[in-house]
Motif scaffolding. Structure first.
Motif, PDB file in Angstrom:
ATOM      1  N   PRO A   8       6.200  -4.958  -6.958  1.00 21.50           N
ATOM      2  CA  PRO A   8       5.485  -5.992  -7.757  1.00 21.50           C
ATOM      3  C   PRO A   8       5.130  -7.220  -6.768  1.00 21.50           C
ATOM      4  O   PRO A   8       5.844  -7.538  -5.760  1.00 21.50           O
ATOM      5  N   GLU A   9       4.074  -7.710  -7.015  1.00 20.30           N
ATOM      6  CA  GLU A   9       3.445  -8.987  -6.209  1.00 20.30           C
ATOM      7  C   GLU A   9       2.766  -8.336  -4.817  1.00 20.30           C
ATOM      8  O   GLU A   9       2.569  -9.155  -3.886  1.00 20.30           O
ATOM      9  N   GLN A  10       2.745  -7.159  -4.632  1.00 21.54           N
ATOM     10  CA  GLN A  10       1.915  -6.702  -3.346  1.00 21.54           C
ATOM     11  C   GLN A  10       0.539  -6.637  -3.607  1.00 21.54           C
ATOM     12  O   GLN A  10       0.255  -6.604  -5.001  1.00 21.54           O
ATOM     13  N   PHE A  11      -0.234  -7.073  -2.814  1.00 24.87           N
ATOM     14  CA  PHE A  11      -1.617  -6.955  -2.853  1.00 24.87           C
ATOM     15  C   PHE A  11      -2.425  -5.680  -2.479  1.00 24.87           C
ATOM     16  O   PHE A  11      -2.099  -5.145  -1.613  1.00 24.87           O
ATOM     17  N   TYR A  12      -3.422  -5.292  -3.206  1.00 21.67           N
ATOM     18  CA  TYR A  12      -4.289  -4.252  -3.109  1.00 21.67           C
ATOM     19  C   TYR A  12      -5.391  -4.783  -1.888  1.00 21.67           C
ATOM     20  O   TYR A  12      -6.038  -5.386  -2.187  1.00 21.67           O
ATOM     21  N   ILE A  13      -5.179  -4.213  -0.883  1.00 19.84           N
ATOM     22  CA  ILE A  13      -5.955  -4.587   0.178  1.00 19.84           C
ATOM     23  C   ILE A  13      -7.151  -3.613   0.670  1.00 19.84           C
ATOM     24  O   ILE A  13      -8.047  -4.061   1.176  1.00 19.84           O
ATOM     25  N   TYR A  14      -6.982  -2.279   0.266  1.00 24.87           N
ATOM     26  CA  TYR A  14      -8.091  -1.280   0.420  1.00 24.87           C
ATOM     27  C   TYR A  14      -8.080  -0.258  -0.299  1.00 24.87           C
ATOM     28  O   TYR A  14      -7.119   0.086  -0.751  1.00 24.87           O
ATOM     29  N   ASP A  15      -9.242   0.361  -0.441  1.00 27.65           N
ATOM     30  CA  ASP A  15      -9.417   1.661  -1.328  1.00 27.65           C
ATOM     31  C   ASP A  15     -10.540   2.373  -0.660  1.00 27.65           C
ATOM     32  O   ASP A  15     -11.363   1.895  -0.253  1.00 27.65           O
ATOM     33  N   GLU A  16     -10.523   3.494  -1.097  1.00 28.32           N
ATOM     34  CA  GLU A  16     -11.594   4.761  -0.883  1.00 28.32           C
ATOM     35  C   GLU A  16     -11.518   5.449  -1.875  1.00 28.32           C
ATOM     36  O   GLU A  16     -10.586   6.124  -2.160  1.00 28.32           O
ATOM     37  N   LEU A  17     -12.779   6.010  -2.430  1.00 31.63           N
ATOM     38  CA  LEU A  17     -12.922   7.108  -3.194  1.00 31.63           C
ATOM     39  C   LEU A  17     -13.720   8.179  -2.361  1.00 31.63           C
ATOM     40  O   LEU A  17     -14.678   8.078  -1.771  1.00 31.63           O
ATOM     41  N   ARG A  18     -12.911   9.526  -2.571  1.00 27.71           N
ATOM     42  CA  ARG A  18     -13.488  10.754  -1.804  1.00 27.71           C
ATOM     43  C   ARG A  18     -13.621  11.813  -2.620  1.00 27.71           C
ATOM     44  O   ARG A  18     -12.656  12.096  -3.509  1.00 27.71           O
ATOM     45  N   LYS A  19     -14.578  12.578  -2.319  1.00 27.68           N
ATOM     46  CA  LYS A  19     -14.503  14.017  -3.073  1.00 27.68           C
ATOM     47  C   LYS A  19     -13.891  14.826  -2.323  1.00 27.68           C
ATOM     48  O   LYS A  19     -13.660  14.773  -1.048  1.00 27.68           O
ATOM     49  N   THR A  20     -13.014  15.516  -3.140  1.00 26.68           N
ATOM     50  CA  THR A  20     -12.130  16.506  -2.360  1.00 26.68           C
ATOM     51  C   THR A  20     -12.718  17.963  -3.141  1.00 26.68           C
ATOM     52  O   THR A  20     -13.267  18.180  -3.983  1.00 26.68           O
ATOM     53  N   ALA A  21     -11.926  19.064  -2.786  1.00 30.09           N
ATOM     54  CA  ALA A  21     -12.191  20.384  -3.092  1.00 30.09           C
ATOM     55  C   ALA A  21     -11.610  20.375  -4.810  1.00 30.09           C
ATOM     56  O   ALA A  21     -12.429  21.340  -5.347  1.00 30.09           O
ATOM     57  N   ASN A  22     -10.846  19.793  -5.083  1.00 29.53           N
ATOM     58  CA  ASN A  22     -10.423  19.634  -6.553  1.00 29.53           C
ATOM     59  C   ASN A  22     -10.953  18.674  -7.280  1.00 29.53           C
ATOM     60  O   ASN A  22     -10.690  18.622  -8.634  1.00 29.53           O
ATOM     61  N   GLY A  23     -11.857  17.814  -6.868  1.00 26.99           N
ATOM     62  CA  GLY A  23     -12.526  16.762  -7.598  1.00 26.99           C
ATOM     63  C   GLY A  23     -12.581  15.543  -6.804  1.00 26.99           C
ATOM     64  O   GLY A  23     -13.523  15.416  -5.981  1.00 26.99           O
ATOM     65  N   MET A  24     -11.917  14.442  -7.175  1.00 20.46           N
ATOM     66  CA  MET A  24     -11.736  13.255  -6.404  1.00 20.46           C
ATOM     67  C   MET A  24     -10.604  12.690  -6.105  1.00 20.46           C
ATOM     68  O   MET A  24      -9.678  13.000  -6.712  1.00 20.46           O
ATOM     69  N   ALA A  25     -10.396  11.865  -5.233  1.00 20.02           N
ATOM     70  CA  ALA A  25      -9.024  11.216  -4.686  1.00 20.02           C
ATOM     71  C   ALA A  25      -9.379   9.856  -4.246  1.00 20.02           C
ATOM     72  O   ALA A  25     -10.407   9.397  -3.837  1.00 20.02           O
ATOM     73  N   LEU A  26      -8.707   9.001  -4.999  1.00 17.38           N
ATOM     74  CA  LEU A  26      -8.512   7.599  -4.915  1.00 17.38           C
ATOM     75  C   LEU A  26      -7.472   7.167  -3.917  1.00 17.38           C
ATOM     76  O   LEU A  26      -6.094   7.427  -4.263  1.00 17.38           O
ATOM     77  N   ARG A  27      -7.787   6.797  -2.672  1.00 24.38           N
ATOM     78  CA  ARG A  27      -6.556   6.383  -1.676  1.00 24.38           C
ATOM     79  C   ARG A  27      -6.550   4.786  -1.612  1.00 24.38           C
ATOM     80  O   ARG A  27      -7.633   3.928  -1.476  1.00 24.38           O
ATOM     81  N   VAL A  28      -5.499   4.150  -1.972  1.00 19.91           N
ATOM     82  CA  VAL A  28      -5.284   2.892  -1.787  1.00 19.91           C
ATOM     83  C   VAL A  28      -4.245   2.357  -0.949  1.00 19.91           C
ATOM     84  O   VAL A  28      -3.262   3.252  -0.701  1.00 19.91           O
ATOM     85  N   ILE A  29      -4.395   1.266  -0.129  1.00 22.26           N
ATOM     86  CA  ILE A  29      -3.459   0.648   0.663  1.00 22.26           C
ATOM     87  C   ILE A  29      -3.106  -0.742   0.299  1.00 22.26           C
ATOM     88  O   ILE A  29      -3.927  -1.738  -0.299  1.00 22.26           O
ATOM     89  N   PHE A  30      -1.767  -0.893  -0.051  1.00 22.23           N
ATOM     90  CA  PHE A  30      -1.267  -2.382  -0.332  1.00 22.23           C
ATOM     91  C   PHE A  30      -0.327  -2.928   1.033  1.00 22.23           C
ATOM     92  O   PHE A  30      -0.108  -2.119   1.826  1.00 22.23           O
ATOM     93  N   ASP A  31      -0.311  -4.309   0.787  1.00 21.34           N
ATOM     94  CA  ASP A  31       0.270  -5.023   2.040  1.00 21.34           C
ATOM     95  C   ASP A  31       1.618  -5.173   1.567  1.00 21.34           C
ATOM     96  O   ASP A  31       2.349  -5.125   0.514  1.00 21.34           O
ATOM     97  N   CYS A  32       2.414  -5.542   2.940  1.00 23.59           N
ATOM     98  CA  CYS A  32       3.795  -6.138   2.767  1.00 23.59           C
ATOM     99  C   CYS A  32       4.690  -5.662   1.986  1.00 23.59           C
ATOM    100  O   CYS A  32       5.013  -6.265   0.909  1.00 23.59           O
ATOM    101  N   PRO A  33       5.574  -4.591   2.388  1.00 22.82           N
ATOM    102  CA  PRO A  33       5.124  -3.568   3.451  1.00 22.82           C
ATOM    103  C   PRO A  33       3.892  -2.813   3.016  1.00 22.82           C
ATOM    104  O   PRO A  33       3.887  -2.497   1.873  1.00 22.82           O
ATOM    105  N   GLU A  34       3.331  -2.208   4.112  1.00 23.54           N
ATOM    106  CA  GLU A  34       2.099  -1.453   3.998  1.00 23.54           C
ATOM    107  C   GLU A  34       2.558  -0.228   3.203  1.00 23.54           C
ATOM    108  O   GLU A  34       3.693   0.628   3.826  1.00 23.54           O
ATOM    109  N   VAL A  35       1.894   0.152   1.997  1.00 28.45           N
ATOM    110  CA  VAL A  35       1.924   1.350   1.474  1.00 28.45           C
ATOM    111  C   VAL A  35       0.596   2.035   0.941  1.00 28.45           C
ATOM    112  O   VAL A  35      -0.246   1.255   0.701  1.00 28.45           O
ATOM    113  N   GLU A  36       0.475   3.294   1.461  1.00 27.87           N
ATOM    114  CA  GLU A  36      -0.564   4.183   0.962  1.00 27.87           C
ATOM    115  C   GLU A  36      -0.201   4.965  -0.384  1.00 27.87           C
ATOM    116  O   GLU A  36       0.867   5.463  -0.392  1.00 27.87           O
ATOM    117  N   TRP A  37      -1.233   4.754  -1.114  1.00 29.23           N
ATOM    118  CA  TRP A  37      -0.799   5.598  -2.338  1.00 29.23           C
ATOM    119  C   TRP A  37      -2.228   6.302  -2.835  1.00 29.23           C
ATOM    120  O   TRP A  37      -3.543   5.879  -2.548  1.00 29.23           O
TER     121      TRP A  37
END
Length: 123
Positions: free
Chosen positions: A9-38
């Protein structure tokens, strides 16, 4: 879905990208403090796109809220988003309240930028 780290809770959503993959689409998100990739992968995905104009970065560096507001362009359909709030901007003024949101207003004072409800008589 794959996740590295855990979103807190209270982490900020700082970056995202949407990419085409072999199975459809992937949404990649990076949060800050501590940095988390989702990442979420899906065969089909509906998404809305939000971005911060360059002037947002300028405001974040110098803190001049009135100057920042002057750069906004209401005709582009502005949305004010914080971790606790998402409101459509329906008016911009060169004085307080600077932003008129749906059912509330955005002011600046010596304690920062604050949101007030519609108890001011403005509707």
């Amino acid at each position: 879905m794959s996740e590295v780290g855990q979103v807190e809770p209270e982490q900020f959503y700082i970056y995202d990208e949407l990419r085409k993959t072999a199975n459809g689409m992937a949404l990649r998100v990076i949060f800050d403090c501590p940095e988390v990739e989702w990442t979420i992968e899906a065969e089909e995905l509906d998404a809305e796109f939000y971005y911060r104009p360059k002037t947002y970065s300028d405001f974040a560096e110098n803190g001049n809220f009135p100057a920042y507001v002057q750069t906004l362009q209401l005709e582009h359909g502005l949305t004010f988003i914080t971790p606790q709030l998402k409101k459509r901007v329906i008016g911009i003024q060169q004085h307080a309240p600077f932003l008129i949101l749906e059912n509330s207003y955005l002011y600046e004072n010596d304690q920062g930028v604050i949101r007030l409800g519609d108890s001011l008589g403005h509707r």
